[in-house]
Design an enzyme around this catalytic site. Structure first.
Site, PDB file in Angstrom:
ATOM      1  N   LYS A   7      35.881  42.790  37.577  1.00 38.38           N
ATOM      2  CA  LYS A   7      35.961  43.872  38.570  1.00 38.38           C
ATOM      3  C   LYS A   7      37.448  44.027  38.877  1.00 38.38           C
ATOM      4  O   LYS A   7      38.002  43.277  39.669  1.00 38.38           O
ATOM      5  CB  LYS A   7      35.167  43.506  39.825  1.00 38.38           C
ATOM      6  CG  LYS A   7      34.723  44.693  40.679  1.00 38.38           C
ATOM      7  CD  LYS A   7      35.828  45.573  41.224  1.00 38.38           C
ATOM      8  CE  LYS A   7      36.499  45.012  42.457  1.00 38.38           C
ATOM      9  NZ  LYS A   7      37.647  45.845  42.932  1.00 38.38           N
ATOM     10  N   CYS A  42      52.975  37.972  44.131  1.00 37.59           N
ATOM     11  CA  CYS A  42      52.674  36.894  45.071  1.00 37.59           C
ATOM     12  C   CYS A  42      53.756  35.814  44.990  1.00 37.59           C
ATOM     13  O   CYS A  42      53.865  34.974  45.861  1.00 37.59           O
ATOM     14  CB  CYS A  42      51.280  36.344  44.875  1.00 37.59           C
ATOM     15  SG  CYS A  42      50.981  35.801  43.228  1.00 37.59           S
TER      16      CYS A  42
HETATM   17  C1  UN1 Z   1      51.322  37.423  40.871  1.00 35.79           C
HETATM   18  O1  UN1 Z   1      52.173  38.046  41.460  1.00 35.79           O
HETATM   19  O2  UN1 Z   1      50.123  37.395  41.310  1.00 35.79           O
HETATM   20  O3  UN1 Z   1      55.487  34.392  38.031  1.00 35.79           O
HETATM   21  C2  UN1 Z   1      51.541  36.752  39.591  1.00 35.79           C
HETATM   22  C3  UN1 Z   1      55.447  35.620  38.082  1.00 35.79           C
HETATM   23  C4  UN1 Z   1      54.481  36.343  37.191  1.00 35.79           C
HETATM   24  C5  UN1 Z   1      53.110  36.273  37.752  1.00 35.79           C
HETATM   25  C6  UN1 Z   1      52.967  36.709  39.169  1.00 35.79           C
HETATM   26  N1  UN1 Z   1      54.523  35.767  35.872  1.00 35.79           N
HETATM   27  O4  UN1 Z   1      56.166  36.256  38.838  1.00 35.79           O
END
Ligand code: UN1
Length: 504
Positions: free
Chosen positions: A185, A294
């Protein structure tokens, strides 16, 4: 955007659910529009708003495909994953262009996103020949003991829009390697990317029903997937708020669930750091993908000796970043994903100012041509203290809070002083400081002399505290989530041998 490109994008992403190998409309026939966040008049496509019945059909298709997929020899599942890697490589450019158009990351970053999916497919294809358990000695004579991994069944994957191909691949490829079938999803802001991903996987030879997609929102479609009794596990990446709801629901039926939630990542800069390097890292960490990762650097902790000069250079660098259409090769910062997210970021600008932080750069949506989309200027707050909301809460935008510290101990204390613990970074030339940081930082990922973003797929990905619930994605760690251990004992003595019973 050139019309030719639009044509490529539209034909590339079927605007339907993928169920049992067929591209189907929702039984409700309801659809919603996916729009380009850099130019909101550009509609990427109309995707089904799926109901409980659609989710049920997808889960049934996945359940029907499970018995034969489970028994497929693992190296052959690996061969299919390798074909997925090849197909993604062949389609890398149209996928990247579609991604830039649909969710606004710059073309170079979008290519990187697809590359993560390719790397991930190669990684799990490689695991296919060494995926197994242990052979161990038994306590008793004429008895063999070993362990093996077994799949879980149907896995429900709920993914965000910010890595619209990489994150579905982080979840789907290890799940498939372990012998599970999948219902994805995807986020409602990036349905075309998910459909295009599904199309590539189908073309690469993933058997019918093994990989399914249902489009829709979290409240209805996502919830129906989480609640479905025939779904054995849920893997979710998204907000902490939604993660808590999913964990509660899964807890009630003891469904296995993996949560990858928020972050409030910090970069520490020590007085002995290579300043130009640390500066480049801070700009990339804070403002790449318009801060919508994130792992983004949302706090910058500067030693008092270098604070003022570093801050001035950080502001100067941020002020020259070029905002614009992410499909334009010169653009460095694309738009935010949607109007609600831009509103949320604007709210945090007001919150920061009211809390007494000093807005030193940005802080608003740019005017002129950029009014066509959800752009927001790279923003820097100075004089931030650790307890302010802008230093504690995930903003998910191009906003960096700068703080001053006296020594390493204080810097690590401040870095740890949030409810999250995903990524972290320290710039120092002192090996002792680097090792103290590795020892004392509370985070799932720590970079020495690198920014907080840029995790590689063969290492565990995830965080501590409220960033998750203890599972890790990627690397061999993901295999632990998508499989169960079975311990097998074979007694070939021909008599009852009682384990753990004392005998004379
Ligand atoms: C995310 O933002 O959920 O390390 C993942 C990083 C990427 C992945 C981020 N390879 O910034």
């Amino acid at each position: 955007m050139p019309t030719a490109l639009q044509k490529v994008s539209a034909s590339f992403a079927p605007q339907r659910n993928l169920i049992g190998g067929e591209w189907r409309k929702s039984v409700s026939s309801e659809t919603y529009a996916s729009t380009n966040p850099a130019r909101t008049s550009d509609i990427v496509g109309h995707f089904p708003f799926s109901t409980k019945n659609d989710v049920d059909a997808a889960v049934q298709a996945a359940a029907a495909a499970y018995p034969s997929w489970r028994r497929f020899p693992t190296p052959q599942r690996g061969t299919i994953l390798r074909r997925c890697a090849d197909a993604l490589t062949a389609e890398k450019e149209p996928l990247a262009q579609l991604m830039s158009r649909e969710m606004g990351k710059t073309l170079v970053e979008a290519r990187g996103d697809v590359q993560e999916a390719i790397d991930c497919a190669h990684l799990y294809a490689g695991f296919a020949r060494i995926f197994g358990g242990q052979t161990l000695p038994s306590e008793l004579p004429d008895k063999a003991a070993f362990s093996q991994r077994k799949p879980l069944g149907v896995c429900g994957l709920i993914t965000p829009w910010n890595f619209p191909i990489a994150i579905p691949s982080w979840k789907a490829f290890p799940a498939l390697l372990c012998g599970n079938t999948v219902v994805l999803k995807p986020a409602e802001d990036s349905p075309a990317c998910a459909s295009a991903f599904g199309r590539v996987l189908t073309k690469a030879g993933v058997p019918l029903g093994v990989f399914n997609i249902v489009h829709g929102d979290g409240e209805h479609t996502g919830a129906a997937l989480v609640d479905h009794p025939d779904v054995s596990a849920i893997s979710f990446t998204g907000s902490s708020q939604t993660g808590k709801i999913i964990a509660e629901k899964c807890g009630r039926s003891l469904k296995r669930c993996s949560l990858e939630l928020g972050g409030k990542n910090a970069q520490i800069v020590m007085p002995d750091a290579d300043v130009p390097l640390a500066l480049e890292g801070a700009v990339w960490g804070a403002f790449a993908t318009a801060g919508q990762r994130c792992t983004a650097t949302s706090r910058l902790l500067l030693h008092e000796k270098i604070h003022d000069a570093f801050l001035d250079r950080f502001i100067a660098a941020a002020s020259t970043l070029r905002l614009g259409d992410p499909l334009n090769q010169r653009t460095q910062i694309g738009p935010l994903i949607n109007a609600a997210q831009r509103e949320r970021v604007s709210d945090y600008i007001r919150i920061g100012a009211n809390e007494g932080a000093t807005l030193r750069q940005g802080g608003k949506a740019p005017g002129g041509k950029l009014k066509s989309g959800y752009f927001f200027e790279p923003t820097i707050f100075a004089d931030v203290s650790a307890n302010m909301r802008i230093a504690q809460e995930e903003i998910f935008g191009p906003v960096c809070s700068v703080m001053k510290f006296k020594d390493l101990e204080e810097a690590i204390h401040v870095l740890n002083e949030t409810k999250y613990g995903l990524s972290s970074s320290i710039y120092t030339r002192d090996v002792n400081s680097a090792f103290v940081a590795m020892r004392d930082i509370e985070a799932g990922i720590t970079y020495i002399n690198g920014p907080t973003i840029g995790a590689e797929v063969h290492l565990p990905f995830g965080g501590v505290k409220q960033t998750g619930n203890g599972h890790r994605e990627a690397g061999s760690a993901a295999l632990d989530f998508y499989s169960e251990w079975q311990s097998v004992y074979v007694d070939y003595s021909g008599k009852l041998q009682r384990a753990q019973i004392d005998t004379e």
